[in-house]
Scaffold this motif. Structure first.
Motif, PDB file in Angstrom:
ATOM      1  N   LEU A  22     -34.656 -18.751  40.863  1.00 57.40           N
ATOM      2  CA  LEU A  22     -34.194 -18.642  42.237  1.00 57.40           C
ATOM      3  C   LEU A  22     -32.815 -17.989  42.304  1.00 57.40           C
ATOM      4  CD1 LEU A  22     -35.417 -19.635  45.001  1.00 57.40           C
ATOM      5  CD2 LEU A  22     -33.784 -21.514  44.874  1.00 57.40           C
ATOM      6  N   VAL A  23     -32.704 -16.964  43.173  1.00 58.87           N
ATOM      7  CA  VAL A  23     -31.415 -16.302  43.356  1.00 58.87           C
ATOM      8  C   VAL A  23     -30.901 -16.439  44.788  1.00 58.87           C
ATOM      9  CG1 VAL A  23     -31.807 -14.635  41.503  1.00 58.87           C
ATOM     10  CG2 VAL A  23     -32.493 -14.059  43.835  1.00 58.87           C
ATOM     11  N   SER A  24     -31.783 -16.799  45.727  1.00 59.96           N
ATOM     12  CA  SER A  24     -31.360 -16.914  47.122  1.00 59.96           C
ATOM     13  C   SER A  24     -32.012 -18.129  47.770  1.00 59.96           C
ATOM     14  CB  SER A  24     -31.737 -15.647  47.900  1.00 59.96           C
ATOM     15  OG  SER A  24     -31.342 -15.742  49.249  1.00 59.96           O
ATOM     16  N   LEU A  25     -31.192 -18.987  48.378  1.00 57.98           N
ATOM     17  CA  LEU A  25     -31.691 -20.193  49.034  1.00 57.98           C
ATOM     18  C   LEU A  25     -30.953 -20.385  50.357  1.00 57.98           C
ATOM     19  CD1 LEU A  25     -33.398 -22.801  48.958  1.00 57.98           C
ATOM     20  CD2 LEU A  25     -31.482 -23.906  47.782  1.00 57.98           C
ATOM     21  N   LEU A  62     -26.342 -18.450  48.833  1.00 61.29           N
ATOM     22  CA  LEU A  62     -26.635 -19.809  49.286  1.00 61.29           C
ATOM     23  C   LEU A  62     -26.082 -19.996  50.691  1.00 61.29           C
ATOM     24  CD1 LEU A  62     -27.666 -22.681  48.682  1.00 61.29           C
ATOM     25  CD2 LEU A  62     -25.395 -23.202  47.752  1.00 61.29           C
ATOM     26  N   CYS A  81     -22.830 -21.923  38.952  1.00 63.78           N
ATOM     27  CA  CYS A  81     -23.394 -20.695  39.536  1.00 63.78           C
ATOM     28  C   CYS A  81     -22.367 -19.567  39.552  1.00 63.78           C
ATOM     29  CB  CYS A  81     -23.911 -20.972  40.949  1.00 63.78           C
ATOM     30  SG  CYS A  81     -25.146 -22.275  41.042  1.00 63.78           S
ATOM     31  N   LEU A  89     -28.329 -18.410  40.820  1.00 66.64           N
ATOM     32  CA  LEU A  89     -28.166 -18.344  42.269  1.00 66.64           C
ATOM     33  C   LEU A  89     -27.070 -17.347  42.654  1.00 66.64           C
ATOM     34  CD1 LEU A  89     -29.642 -19.938  44.520  1.00 66.64           C
ATOM     35  CD2 LEU A  89     -27.627 -21.413  44.641  1.00 66.64           C
ATOM     36  N   CYS A 140     -30.563 -24.060  39.031  1.00 68.09           N
ATOM     37  CA  CYS A 140     -30.714 -22.646  39.412  1.00 68.09           C
ATOM     38  C   CYS A 140     -29.419 -21.889  39.119  1.00 68.09           C
ATOM     39  CB  CYS A 140     -31.080 -22.534  40.888  1.00 68.09           C
ATOM     40  SG  CYS A 140     -32.551 -23.483  41.363  1.00 68.09           S
ATOM     41  N   CYS A 192     -27.727 -26.557  42.062  1.00 64.52           N
ATOM     42  CA  CYS A 192     -26.794 -25.786  41.243  1.00 64.52           C
ATOM     43  C   CYS A 192     -27.077 -25.948  39.749  1.00 64.52           C
ATOM     44  CB  CYS A 192     -25.361 -26.203  41.559  1.00 64.52           C
ATOM     45  SG  CYS A 192     -24.830 -25.797  43.236  1.00 64.52           S
ATOM     46  N   LEU A 240     -22.629 -16.256  41.911  1.00 70.39           N
ATOM     47  CA  LEU A 240     -22.669 -16.382  43.361  1.00 70.39           C
ATOM     48  C   LEU A 240     -21.962 -15.214  44.046  1.00 70.39           C
ATOM     49  CD1 LEU A 240     -23.738 -18.475  45.471  1.00 70.39           C
ATOM     50  CD2 LEU A 240     -21.384 -19.322  45.603  1.00 70.39           C
TER      51      LEU A 240
END
Length: 318
Positions: free
Chosen positions: A105-108, A134, A154, A131, A128, A125, A157
Motif C-alpha cells: 500500500l502506498v496511498s490510503l 495518507l 514511513c 506509504l 505499510c 504505519c 511519505l
C-alpha cells in the motif's frame, strides 16, 4: 413497487460485484464512490475473483465495516491505493486487517472516519512502510502519537492531509519533518496548536514541499513565513500556500514571500492585517501569482449636513 426497488438495489450491487469477481479477474482499478448499497458481502464477492486489484475507491460507502475490509484484503493483497473517505463505521480493527495483508500500500485515504484513533494509524504505519500518501483529515481523535508512528515507519511519505486534527502539535510535526524529507504536500488546516516552530522544521528538513495549507492556524506569524520563504523549498519548490484566517499574518509576510519565485497561488481570506496595498506590492514582484483575499466593505461615512447618521444595514439592525 417502491418497496421492491429499495430491496433490489443492494441485491443488484451484490450481483454486480460477484459478476466482476467472476468475469474480470484482471481488473486493477475500481471506483465505487458513493455506491451506498455496497456492503461487506459485496467486498467479499470482489475479493474472491479480483485478486489483481491495485486501486479501489470505496468513499462514502458507509455500510462497510471491519468485516468487509478483512474479507477484501485477504483476497486483494496487492492493493496499492485504498480510498475509504466517509466510511464512518470503520474502526481501528479495520486498519489492523489492512496492516496484515496490504504491505504494498502506498496511498490510503481515511478522511472523515471519526472512529479511527492513534492505535489504528500506528498499525498502518508499521505494516505499510512504503506509504507515500495518507489522508487523516477529520479524524479528530488523533494525537502526536500518529505523527510519531509516521515519522518512524514511513520515510517515503510525500503527502499528508491532516485538516481538522486539532490535537496535533509542533512536537509531532518536528519529528515528522526530521524523518520524512520527501514531503511535497501538507494540509494542516485547523491544526490550531501549531506555531512557527513547525514551519521552521519544515523549512530545514523538507526541501521538496510544494503545497502547504495553514488556514485557521492562528498562531502562525510573519516570522514563520520568513523561514519558509528563505528555505530551499521556498526558493525552488513552493507553489501553493494557504493562510486563510491566520490573524497574525501581516503585509510583512507578503514581503518575505517575494522570494518564492515559483509561487502560483496564495490564499489570504480573512487575514485582517493584510492590506490591498501589501498584496499589490507583492504582485508587482510576482505578477503570475493568483491571490485570493477578502476585504470587508467599509462602513459608509457620516452624512454631511443631515440630521442623522448614514449607517450600513448591519449597523442599523444592531
Amino acid at each position: 413497487m417502491g418497496a421492491q426497488k429499495s430491496l433490489t438495489v443492494p441485491l443488484l450491487f451484490l450481483s454486480t460485484c460477484y459478476s466482476l469477481s467472476r468475469f474480470c479477474a484482471k481488473l486493477k482499478h475500481l471506483d465505487l464512490t458513493s455506491c451506498v448499497s455496497i456492503t461487506n458481502s459485496s467486498l467479499k464477492g470482489i475479493s474472491e475473483g479480483c485478486r489483481n486489484l491495485e486501486y479501489l475507491n470505496l468513499s462514502w460507502c458507509d455500510q462497510i465495516t471491519k468485516d468487509g475490509i478483512e474479507a477484501l484484503v485477504r483476497g486483494c493483497r496487492g492493493l496499492k491505493a485504498l480510498l475509504l473517505r466517509g466510511c464512518t463505521q470503520l474502526e481501528d480493527e479495520a486498519l489492523k486487517h489492512i496492516q496484515n495483508y496490504c504491505h504494498e500500500l502506498v496511498s490510503l485515504n481515511l478522511q472523515s472516519c471519526p472512529r479511527i484513533t492513534d492505535e489504528g494509524v500506528v498499525q498502518i504505519c508499521r505494516g505499510c512502510p512504503r506509504l507515500q500518501a495518507l489522508c487523516l483529515s477529520g479524524c479528530s481523535n488523533l494525537t502526536d502519537t500518529s505523527l510519531t508512528a509516521l515519522a518512524l515507519n514511513c520515510p517515503r511519505l510525500q503527502i499528508l492531509e491532516a485538516a481538522r486534527c486539532s490535537h496535533l502539535t509542533d512536537a509531532g510535526f518536528t519529528l515528522l519533518a526530521r524523518n520524512c524529507h520527501d514531503l511535497e504536500k501538507m494540509d494542516l488546516e485547523e491544526c490550531v496548536l501549531i506555531t512557527d516552530s513547525t514551519l521552521i522544521q519544515l523549512s530545514i528538513h523538507c526541501p521538496n514541499l510544494q503545497a502547504l495549507s495553514l488556514s485557521h492556524c492562528e498562531l502562525i506569524t510573519d516570522d514563520g513565513i520568513l523561514h519558509l520563504s528563505n528555505s530551499t523549498c521556498g526558493h525552488e519548490r513552493l507553489q501553493v500556500l494557504e493562510l486563510d484566517n491566520c490573524l497574525l499574518i501581516t503585509d510583512v509576510a507578503l514581503e518575505h514571500l517575494e522570494h518564492c519565485r515559483g509561487l502560483e497561488r496564495l490564499e489570504l481570506y480573512d487575514c485582517q492585517q493584510v492590506t490591498r496595498a501589501g498584496i499589490k506590492r507583492m504582485r508587482a514582484q510576482l505578477p503570475h501569482v493568483k491571490v485570493h483575499a477578502y476585504f470587508a466593505p467599509v462602513t459608509p461615512p457620516t452624512a454631511v449636513g443631515g440630521s442623522g447618521h448614514r449607517l450600513c444595514r448591519c449597523c442599523v439592525i444592531l
